[in-house]
Design an enzyme around this catalytic site. Structure first.
Site, PDB file in Angstrom:
ATOM      1  N   LYS A 205       0.844  -1.196   0.000  1.00 48.10           N
ATOM      2  CA  LYS A 205       0.000   0.000   0.000  1.00 48.10           C
ATOM      3  C   LYS A 205       0.883   1.251   0.000  1.00 48.10           C
ATOM      4  O   LYS A 205       0.716   2.142  -0.818  1.00 48.10           O
ATOM      5  CB  LYS A 205      -0.912  -0.027   1.231  1.00 48.10           C
ATOM      6  CG  LYS A 205      -1.828   1.156   1.346  1.00 48.10           C
ATOM      7  CD  LYS A 205      -2.764   0.985   2.531  1.00 48.10           C
ATOM      8  CE  LYS A 205      -3.475   2.286   2.845  1.00 48.10           C
ATOM      9  NZ  LYS A 205      -4.356   2.178   3.993  1.00 48.10           N
ATOM     10  N   GLU A 211      10.590  -4.888   4.238  1.00 47.04           N
ATOM     11  CA  GLU A 211      10.632  -6.288   3.812  1.00 47.04           C
ATOM     12  C   GLU A 211      10.265  -6.414   2.335  1.00 47.04           C
ATOM     13  O   GLU A 211      10.938  -7.093   1.560  1.00 47.04           O
ATOM     14  CB  GLU A 211       9.628  -7.140   4.618  1.00 47.04           C
ATOM     15  CG  GLU A 211      10.003  -7.369   6.060  1.00 47.04           C
ATOM     16  CD  GLU A 211       9.415  -6.312   6.981  1.00 47.04           C
ATOM     17  OE1 GLU A 211       9.163  -5.171   6.513  1.00 47.04           O
ATOM     18  OE2 GLU A 211       9.245  -6.607   8.173  1.00 47.04           O
ATOM     19  N   GLY A 266      -4.775  -2.235   5.403  1.00 47.98           N
ATOM     20  CA  GLY A 266      -4.034  -3.393   4.887  1.00 47.98           C
ATOM     21  C   GLY A 266      -4.753  -4.702   5.129  1.00 47.98           C
ATOM     22  O   GLY A 266      -4.928  -5.519   4.222  1.00 47.98           O
ATOM     23  N   ARG A 267      -5.220  -4.919   6.367  1.00 49.62           N
ATOM     24  CA  ARG A 267      -5.848  -6.215   6.689  1.00 49.62           C
ATOM     25  C   ARG A 267      -7.268  -6.317   6.164  1.00 49.62           C
ATOM     26  O   ARG A 267      -7.929  -7.340   6.372  1.00 49.62           O
ATOM     27  CB  ARG A 267      -5.790  -6.455   8.197  1.00 49.62           C
ATOM     28  CG  ARG A 267      -6.445  -5.372   9.022  1.00 49.62           C
ATOM     29  CD  ARG A 267      -6.064  -5.488  10.495  1.00 49.62           C
ATOM     30  NE  ARG A 267      -6.539  -4.363  11.294  1.00 49.62           N
ATOM     31  CZ  ARG A 267      -5.916  -3.188  11.397  1.00 49.62           C
ATOM     32  NH1 ARG A 267      -4.813  -2.966  10.713  1.00 49.62           N
ATOM     33  NH2 ARG A 267      -6.391  -2.235  12.150  1.00 49.62           N
ATOM     34  N   GLU A 352      -4.812  -7.404  15.091  1.00 45.92           N
ATOM     35  CA  GLU A 352      -4.310  -6.075  14.735  1.00 45.92           C
ATOM     36  C   GLU A 352      -5.443  -5.059  14.854  1.00 45.92           C
ATOM     37  O   GLU A 352      -5.212  -3.884  15.103  1.00 45.92           O
ATOM     38  CB  GLU A 352      -3.745  -6.101  13.311  1.00 45.92           C
ATOM     39  CG  GLU A 352      -2.715  -5.007  13.060  1.00 45.92           C
ATOM     40  CD  GLU A 352      -1.979  -5.198  11.746  1.00 45.92           C
ATOM     41  OE1 GLU A 352      -1.014  -5.972  11.711  1.00 45.92           O
ATOM     42  OE2 GLU A 352      -2.381  -4.590  10.748  1.00 45.92           O
ATOM     43  N   HIS A 384      -5.430 -34.103  17.222  1.00 44.04           N
ATOM     44  CA  HIS A 384      -4.366 -34.996  17.694  1.00 44.04           C
ATOM     45  C   HIS A 384      -3.231 -34.229  18.351  1.00 44.04           C
ATOM     46  O   HIS A 384      -2.159 -34.769  18.549  1.00 44.04           O
ATOM     47  CB  HIS A 384      -3.853 -35.831  16.519  1.00 44.04           C
ATOM     48  CG  HIS A 384      -4.932 -36.691  15.945  1.00 44.04           C
ATOM     49  ND1 HIS A 384      -5.127 -37.999  16.340  1.00 44.04           N
ATOM     50  CD2 HIS A 384      -5.926 -36.402  15.067  1.00 44.04           C
ATOM     51  CE1 HIS A 384      -6.180 -38.485  15.691  1.00 44.04           C
ATOM     52  NE2 HIS A 384      -6.689 -37.530  14.917  1.00 44.04           N
ATOM     53  N   LYS A 504       8.364  -1.368  12.560  1.00 43.74           N
ATOM     54  CA  LYS A 504       8.973  -0.934  11.301  1.00 43.74           C
ATOM     55  C   LYS A 504      10.126   0.041  11.591  1.00 43.74           C
ATOM     56  O   LYS A 504      11.171   0.002  10.969  1.00 43.74           O
ATOM     57  CB  LYS A 504       7.935  -0.259  10.391  1.00 43.74           C
ATOM     58  CG  LYS A 504       6.879  -1.216   9.825  1.00 43.74           C
ATOM     59  CD  LYS A 504       5.996  -0.547   8.766  1.00 43.74           C
ATOM     60  CE  LYS A 504       4.901  -1.463   8.265  1.00 43.74           C
ATOM     61  NZ  LYS A 504       4.077  -0.929   7.189  1.00 43.74           N
TER      62      LYS A 504
HETATM   63  C1  G6Q Z   1      -2.424  -3.984   8.038  1.00 42.45           C
HETATM   64  C2  G6Q Z   1      -1.179  -3.381   8.466  1.00 42.45           C
HETATM   65  C3  G6Q Z   1       0.080  -4.082   7.968  1.00 42.45           C
HETATM   66  C4  G6Q Z   1       0.430  -3.754   6.516  1.00 42.45           C
HETATM   67  C5  G6Q Z   1       1.836  -4.230   6.228  1.00 42.45           C
HETATM   68  C6  G6Q Z   1       2.259  -3.970   4.805  1.00 42.45           C
HETATM   69  O1  G6Q Z   1      -3.518  -3.578   8.323  1.00 42.45           O
HETATM   70  O2  G6Q Z   1      -1.166  -2.046   8.204  1.00 42.45           O
HETATM   71  O3  G6Q Z   1       0.009  -5.468   8.110  1.00 42.45           O
HETATM   72  O4  G6Q Z   1      -0.486  -4.339   5.648  1.00 42.45           O
HETATM   73  O5  G6Q Z   1       2.731  -3.614   7.123  1.00 42.45           O
HETATM   74  O6  G6Q Z   1       2.169  -2.617   4.484  1.00 42.45           O
HETATM   75  P1  G6Q Z   1       2.285  -2.141   2.993  1.00 42.45           P
HETATM   76  O7  G6Q Z   1       1.154  -2.720   2.221  1.00 42.45           O
HETATM   77  O8  G6Q Z   1       2.250  -0.644   3.039  1.00 42.45           O
HETATM   78  O9  G6Q Z   1       3.603  -2.666   2.489  1.00 42.45           O
END
Ligand code: G6Q
Length: 543
Positions: A205, A211, A266-267, A352, A384, A504
């Site tokens: 986003k 990463e 994001g989520r 989250e 199990h 981060k």
């Molecule tokens: C989700 C969070 C987090 C995010 C990641 C990746 O709600 O904000 O999990 O999706 O840190 O972020 P980017 O999409 O900006 O790389």
């Protein structure tokens, strides 16, 4: 008013004492219709909460709590695009991502549903090209491998959805998902792939996540080494982001970028362009079916009175278990191997979203528990291993059992056997086995205490017809809105994630010190300093 001062909360606290001494055995014995009366069906989901430790009075009081906390207004506010993410001062409008063409929601005067469909159309054209072999790599070979690079909200949805809906994906296409900073993740994902047939979808986003950018750079180097020319890259890299500038800076042509907006968390983004890999896997029609499933549950949540509203009831039952029965976790137990990543997906969505301790808008600490810990694994595997603790341990662990009536891969009577396990588990957890029953089975007296099952362990069962894209959409939206319901009750912001932002920033501070020699530059605590020193020492020995 503070949550614990509301009249409904007080009434629930008093009511709890009347429930504590009651066993599900008794509740079922007293009401022959309990199994039907405490069950609902909507949007293809049969929702049985009769094995929760509730009575009519509990449900009545929980609904009163929802009204007193303004859930009716809150759900309308979400669909109106109001600023419900108060700490980031923006809307949380994932419901707009699945609205049919022609409907409209305005944000700052702009019809966002029209924007959504603009992107969906571009995604569909792209996905169709890849699926039909018309999207060619630099050397003229069709793309056969799709590697999604992203993390958190830009990874968990795509990987969960791909696994969940793999049944519907063409097997000549290979899908891989890279998220971890650990170089092993990328190395293993591309080890057996031919670069000439490989496409990377870089999902971020912000396009600023360490990463993802690190893995994307490594993937670019991998491609360049094999294809030999910068000119190859536009055929092998596309981006999904809300930040066109950074995408261009990274070197991906923005003509190959699929956008989304800051009002998508994001989520909550697996149904936005972040779902591009999902669309390539199940096709544009399959993706439309997934969105229709989401939308059907959205409409149900928005328009149905609370007493028949699945996400609202699910959220309220969670509040009851967490705040009144002392549960600290929730186990999610899908009886479907395709849903192997569903618990991990829900961990992010729930934890989250509701892992917060400050009242939104009032900036004061809460004085009650908020979001519980979510965890789980598919049944029957879990039976199990950890089910022992659910049956006979000292913790109350409410469980969500999820099952489907039709098998996608029928094989003899295996699906019946799978589902008989699900039904039997919920029965055993509710009713247990008394000392007398154990003795009647011929168990020796000395061993009987170990083999008694107290029962009275709360479960909800979600039963669906078949695992389709539509069904997956309804399930995810059910949990999304149940999370929001709980956030409204607890008075927290379910849409921010300041805890993630901290991680981060911190890693960036330590990184240069690992590369250096001698004493760690910044003064950490004695533990961190010793760990950094030890790491450098042992790393130096690496061949
Ligand atoms: C989700 C969070 C987090 C995010 C990641 C990746 O709600 O904000 O999990 O999706 O840190 O972020 P980017 O999409 O900006 O790389």
């Amino acid at each position: 008013m503070a949550l614990t001062d509301t009249s409904a909360w007080r009434a629930l606290t008093a009511h709890r004492d009347t429930i504590q001494g009651r066993h599900l055995r008794e509740l079922f014995a007293d009401d022959a219709q309990r199994g039907q009366r405490f069950a609902l069906e909507a949007v293809g989901v049969y929702f049985d909460y009769s094995k929760q430790r509730v009575t009519d009075e509990t449900v009545r009081l929980l609904l009163a709590l929802a009204r007193e906390r303004g859930l009716d207004e809150a759900r309308q506010a979400m669909f109106a695009g109001d600023v419900i993410n108060v700490t980031e001062r923006r809307a949380a409008l994932h419901v707009a991502l699945r609205m049919p063409k022609g409907e409209s929601i305005r944000v700052d005067g702009r019809d966002v549903v029209a924007d959504v469909h603009g992107v969906l159309d571009r995604m569909a054209a792209f996905a169709a090209k890849v699926r039909s072999g018309k999207w060619l790599g630099h050397t003229g070979r069709p793309i056969r491998n799709i590697v999604n690079i992203g993390i958190g909200g830009s990874a968990l949805g795509p990987v969960m959805a791909y696994r969940a809906l793999r049944h519907y994906s063409p097997r000549e296409l290979t899908f891989r998902f890279v998220s971890n900073m650990d170089p092993t993740d990328l190395a293993e994902a591309v080890r057996d792939l031919d670069a000439e047939e490989t496409l990377f979808i870089v999902c971020s986003k912000t396009f600023g996540t360490l990463e993802t950018l690190t893995n994307a750079r490594a993937a670019r180097a991998w491609c360049l080494a094999r294809l030999g020319s910068e000119r190859a890259l536009p055929r092998h890299f596309v981006a999904v982001s809300s930040n066109a500038e950074r995408v261009a800076q990274f070197g991906i042509d923005t003509a190959n970028m699929f956008g989304f907006w800051d009002w998508v968390g994001g989520r909550y983004s697996m149904d936005s362009a972040i779902g591009l890999s999902t669309m390539v896997a199940i096709g544009p029609d399959g993706f439309a079916d997934l969105l229709a499933g989401f939308h059907a549950m959205d409409t149900h949540f928005r328009d149905t009175p609370l007493e028949r509203n699945l996400p609202a009831l699910m959220g309220l039952l969670g509040v009851w278990n967490t705040n009144f029965l002392g549960a600290e976790t929730v186990a999610v137990l899908p009886y479907s191997q395709y849903l192997s990543r569903f618990p991990a997906y829900l961990q992010q969505l729930t934890m989250e979203s509701n892992g917060k301790s400050v009242v939104a808008g009032r900036a004061v600490a809460v004085n009650y528990q908020t979001g519980p810990i979510y965890w789980g694994e598919p049944g029957t595997d879990g039976q199990h291993s950890f089910y022992q603790l659910i049956h006979q341990g000292t913790h109350v662990i409410p469980c969500d059992f999820i099952g489907f009536c039709q098998a996608l891969d029928p094989l003899g009577d295996q699906h019946d056997l799978l589902m008989s396990n699900l039904f039997a588990q919920t029965e055993a957890l509710a009713f247990g086995k008394t000392h007398e029953q154990v003795l009647a089975e011929g168990v020796p007296e000395w061993q009987a205490p170990y083999r008694v099952f107290d029962g009275n362990r709360p479960t909800t069962t979600l039963l669906l017809e078949r695992l389709t894209p539509h069904a997956l959409g309804t399930l995810v939206a059910l949990y999304e809105h149940s999370v929001y319901t709980q956030g409204v009750i607890w008075g927290i912001d379910s849409f921010d994630q300041w805890g993630v932002e901290l991680g981060k920033a911190l890693a960036l501070r330590v990184a240069p010190e690992l590369a250096g020699a001698g004493e760690p530059a910044a003064a950490h605590d004695s533990s961190t300093n010793a760990l950094i020193r030890r790491y450098r020492q042992l790393k130096a020995g690496q061949a």
